[in-house]
Design a protein around this motif. Structure first.
Motif, PDB file in Angstrom:
ATOM      1  N   SER A  45       7.743  18.753  -1.664  1.00 14.84           N
ATOM      2  CA  SER A  45       6.998  17.641  -1.057  1.00 14.84           C
ATOM      3  C   SER A  45       7.940  16.491  -0.718  1.00 14.84           C
ATOM      4  CB  SER A  45       5.905  17.140  -1.995  1.00 14.84           C
ATOM      5  OG  SER A  45       4.911  18.115  -2.184  1.00 14.84           O
ATOM      6  N   ILE A  46       8.826  16.170  -1.641  1.00 14.28           N
ATOM      7  CA  ILE A  46       9.805  15.104  -1.414  1.00 14.28           C
ATOM      8  C   ILE A  46      10.741  15.469  -0.262  1.00 14.28           C
ATOM      9  CG2 ILE A  46      11.797  13.895  -2.427  1.00 14.28           C
ATOM     10  CD1 ILE A  46      10.264  14.090  -5.150  1.00 14.28           C
ATOM     11  N   PHE A  47      11.183  16.703  -0.224  1.00 17.97           N
ATOM     12  CA  PHE A  47      12.084  17.164   0.827  1.00 17.97           C
ATOM     13  C   PHE A  47      11.428  17.049   2.207  1.00 17.97           C
ATOM     14  CE2 PHE A  47      13.784  20.602   3.499  1.00 17.97           C
ATOM     15  CZ  PHE A  47      15.110  20.199   3.558  1.00 17.97           C
ATOM     16  N   VAL A  48      10.199  17.565   2.333  1.00 16.64           N
ATOM     17  CA  VAL A  48       9.497  17.524   3.615  1.00 16.64           C
ATOM     18  C   VAL A  48       9.184  16.080   4.006  1.00 16.64           C
ATOM     19  CG1 VAL A  48       7.374  18.202   4.819  1.00 16.64           C
ATOM     20  CG2 VAL A  48       8.572  19.855   3.381  1.00 16.64           C
ATOM     21  N   ALA A  49       8.727  15.268   3.056  1.00 13.18           N
ATOM     22  CA  ALA A  49       8.429  13.862   3.350  1.00 13.18           C
ATOM     23  C   ALA A  49       9.682  13.107   3.790  1.00 13.18           C
ATOM     24  CB  ALA A  49       7.795  13.196   2.132  1.00 13.18           C
ATOM     25  N   SER A  50      10.828  13.451   3.209  1.00 12.62           N
ATOM     26  CA  SER A  50      12.094  12.813   3.619  1.00 12.62           C
ATOM     27  C   SER A  50      12.438  13.165   5.062  1.00 12.62           C
ATOM     28  CB  SER A  50      13.232  13.242   2.691  1.00 12.62           C
ATOM     29  OG  SER A  50      12.973  12.817   1.379  1.00 12.62           O
ATOM     30  N   GLY A  51      12.206  14.413   5.440  1.00 10.41           N
ATOM     31  CA  GLY A  51      12.429  14.821   6.829  1.00 10.41           C
ATOM     32  C   GLY A  51      11.498  14.098   7.785  1.00 10.41           C
ATOM     33  N   VAL A  52      10.251  13.954   7.381  1.00  9.67           N
ATOM     34  CA  VAL A  52       9.276  13.229   8.205  1.00  9.67           C
ATOM     35  C   VAL A  52       9.680  11.759   8.314  1.00  9.67           C
ATOM     36  CG1 VAL A  52       6.861  12.478   8.359  1.00  9.67           C
ATOM     37  CG2 VAL A  52       7.402  14.847   7.752  1.00  9.67           C
ATOM     38  N   LEU A 100       0.836  -1.201   0.000  1.00  7.63           N
ATOM     39  CA  LEU A 100       0.000   0.000   0.000  1.00  7.63           C
ATOM     40  C   LEU A 100       0.874   1.255   0.000  1.00  7.63           C
ATOM     41  CD1 LEU A 100      -2.897   1.258   0.293  1.00  7.63           C
ATOM     42  CD2 LEU A 100      -2.398   1.333   2.727  1.00  7.63           C
ATOM     43  N   VAL A 101       1.893   1.255   0.822  1.00  3.97           N
ATOM     44  CA  VAL A 101       2.797   2.407   0.902  1.00  3.97           C
ATOM     45  C   VAL A 101       3.528   2.602  -0.427  1.00  3.97           C
ATOM     46  CG1 VAL A 101       4.839   3.339   2.078  1.00  3.97           C
ATOM     47  CG2 VAL A 101       3.032   2.229   3.407  1.00  3.97           C
ATOM     48  N   VAL A 102       4.010   1.519  -1.012  1.00  6.26           N
ATOM     49  CA  VAL A 102       4.697   1.599  -2.306  1.00  6.26           C
ATOM     50  C   VAL A 102       3.724   2.055  -3.399  1.00  6.26           C
ATOM     51  CG1 VAL A 102       5.858   0.234  -4.096  1.00  6.26           C
ATOM     52  CG2 VAL A 102       6.509  -0.036  -1.692  1.00  6.26           C
ATOM     53  N   ALA A 103       2.488   1.564  -3.359  1.00  6.77           N
ATOM     54  CA  ALA A 103       1.488   1.987  -4.343  1.00  6.77           C
ATOM     55  C   ALA A 103       1.198   3.484  -4.225  1.00  6.77           C
ATOM     56  CB  ALA A 103       0.207   1.181  -4.179  1.00  6.77           C
ATOM     57  N   LEU A 104       1.112   3.986  -3.007  1.00  5.68           N
ATOM     58  CA  LEU A 104       0.917   5.428  -2.807  1.00  5.68           C
ATOM     59  C   LEU A 104       2.109   6.218  -3.341  1.00  5.68           C
ATOM     60  CD1 LEU A 104      -0.713   5.608   0.733  1.00  5.68           C
ATOM     61  CD2 LEU A 104      -1.627   6.623  -1.345  1.00  5.68           C
ATOM     62  N   LEU A 105       3.296   5.729  -3.073  1.00  2.00           N
ATOM     63  CA  LEU A 105       4.517   6.399  -3.532  1.00  2.00           C
ATOM     64  C   LEU A 105       4.587   6.402  -5.063  1.00  2.00           C
ATOM     65  CD1 LEU A 105       7.094   7.738  -2.458  1.00  2.00           C
ATOM     66  CD2 LEU A 105       8.137   5.483  -2.397  1.00  2.00           C
ATOM     67  N   ALA A 106       4.360   5.253  -5.671  1.00  2.00           N
ATOM     68  CA  ALA A 106       4.410   5.148  -7.133  1.00  2.00           C
ATOM     69  C   ALA A 106       3.307   5.976  -7.788  1.00  2.00           C
ATOM     70  CB  ALA A 106       4.295   3.679  -7.553  1.00  2.00           C
ATOM     71  N   SER A 107       2.131   5.970  -7.191  1.00  2.00           N
ATOM     72  CA  SER A 107       1.021   6.755  -7.735  1.00  2.00           C
ATOM     73  C   SER A 107       1.336   8.244  -7.704  1.00  2.00           C
ATOM     74  CB  SER A 107      -0.262   6.489  -6.944  1.00  2.00           C
ATOM     75  OG  SER A 107      -0.638   5.152  -7.047  1.00  2.00           O
ATOM     76  N   LEU A 161       3.021   7.737   7.326  1.00  2.00           N
ATOM     77  CA  LEU A 161       3.014   9.176   7.634  1.00  2.00           C
ATOM     78  C   LEU A 161       3.810   9.997   6.618  1.00  2.00           C
ATOM     79  CD1 LEU A 161       1.973  11.348   9.615  1.00  2.00           C
ATOM     80  CD2 LEU A 161       4.098  11.040  10.876  1.00  2.00           C
ATOM     81  N   PRO A 162       5.057   9.643   6.304  1.00  4.30           N
ATOM     82  CA  PRO A 162       5.780  10.451   5.316  1.00  4.30           C
ATOM     83  C   PRO A 162       5.180  10.390   3.910  1.00  4.30           C
ATOM     84  CG  PRO A 162       7.170   8.662   6.110  1.00  4.30           C
ATOM     85  CD  PRO A 162       5.921   8.640   6.917  1.00  4.30           C
ATOM     86  N   VAL A 163       4.620   9.243   3.537  1.00  5.71           N
ATOM     87  CA  VAL A 163       4.002   9.147   2.214  1.00  5.71           C
ATOM     88  C   VAL A 163       2.744  10.012   2.171  1.00  5.71           C
ATOM     89  CG1 VAL A 163       2.898   7.588   0.559  1.00  5.71           C
ATOM     90  CG2 VAL A 163       5.016   6.915   1.672  1.00  5.71           C
ATOM     91  N   ALA A 164       1.989  10.042   3.249  1.00  7.24           N
ATOM     92  CA  ALA A 164       0.807  10.909   3.303  1.00  7.24           C
ATOM     93  C   ALA A 164       1.221  12.378   3.247  1.00  7.24           C
ATOM     94  CB  ALA A 164      -0.002  10.619   4.563  1.00  7.24           C
ATOM     95  N   VAL A 165       2.312  12.730   3.927  1.00  4.05           N
ATOM     96  CA  VAL A 165       2.842  14.104   3.868  1.00  4.05           C
ATOM     97  C   VAL A 165       3.245  14.444   2.440  1.00  4.05           C
ATOM     98  CG1 VAL A 165       4.845  15.509   4.548  1.00  4.05           C
ATOM     99  CG2 VAL A 165       3.499  14.325   6.287  1.00  4.05           C
TER     100      VAL A 165
END
Length: 170
Positions: free
Chosen positions: A60-67, A35-42, A88-92
């Protein structure tokens, strides 16, 4: 035309996948890596297709990486589960940098309410009708954690109309 279609697809895909993650977390106390990978790929496919500018994608990538770094520390301390640390980071990433702090705050408040409710629920005997279900017994068990995916899902849904996805639909 493709950007509007991609934005609609992204809007409903993210809403559906987050809802599924929340329900699945309550039922099984797990958030699947798929699910997490599908969200990331999507996100990787739909953000550019929806016309999201490179600055928004990059931030978005920068902030998600920090999270992700923060959730990795919280996971290593045993304070959150592995699925929560990945979701959480993928949702961010999806809600965007401008809403990330608000998302974490909403998820925290909803998570606190969920935690208090589960602690009260666990003090009471499990109703007979729920004793037959493995998921309700697991949720009732005091040694079981808190399904924070169930807090992240409504937080994401509350903020989705304020996100860059929704503005792409207008």
């Amino acid at each position: 035309m493709i950007s509007t279609s991609a934005a609609w697809l992204a809007f409903f895909l993210f809403a559906g996948m987050m809802t599924y993650a929340g329900i699945k977390d309550v039922a099984t106390m797990t958030i699947s890596n798929r699910l997490v990978v599908a969200l990331l790929a999507s996100f990787a496919v739909l953000a550019p297709a929806a016309g999201t500018d490179i600055a928004t994608i990059s931030s978005s990538i920068f902030v998600a990486s920090g999270v992700l770094a923060c959730t990795f520390v919280l996971f290593s301390l045993g304070w959150i589960g592995g699925g929560d640390a990945k979701l959480l980071p993928v949702a961010v990433l999806w809600v965007g940098p401008e809403l990330s702090l608000q998302f974490v705050l909403y998820a925290s408040v909803i998570g606190a309410a969920l935690t208090l409710a589960l602690l009260q629920f666990r003090k009471m005997p499990l109703p007979v009708i729920l004793e037959k279900n493995a998921w309700s017994r697991r949720l009732h068990a005091p040694e079981t954690g808190i399904p924070y995916g169930a807090a992240m899902a409504p937080a994401a849904l509350l903020l989705l109309p304020e996100s860059h996805w929704f503005s792409a639909l207008l």
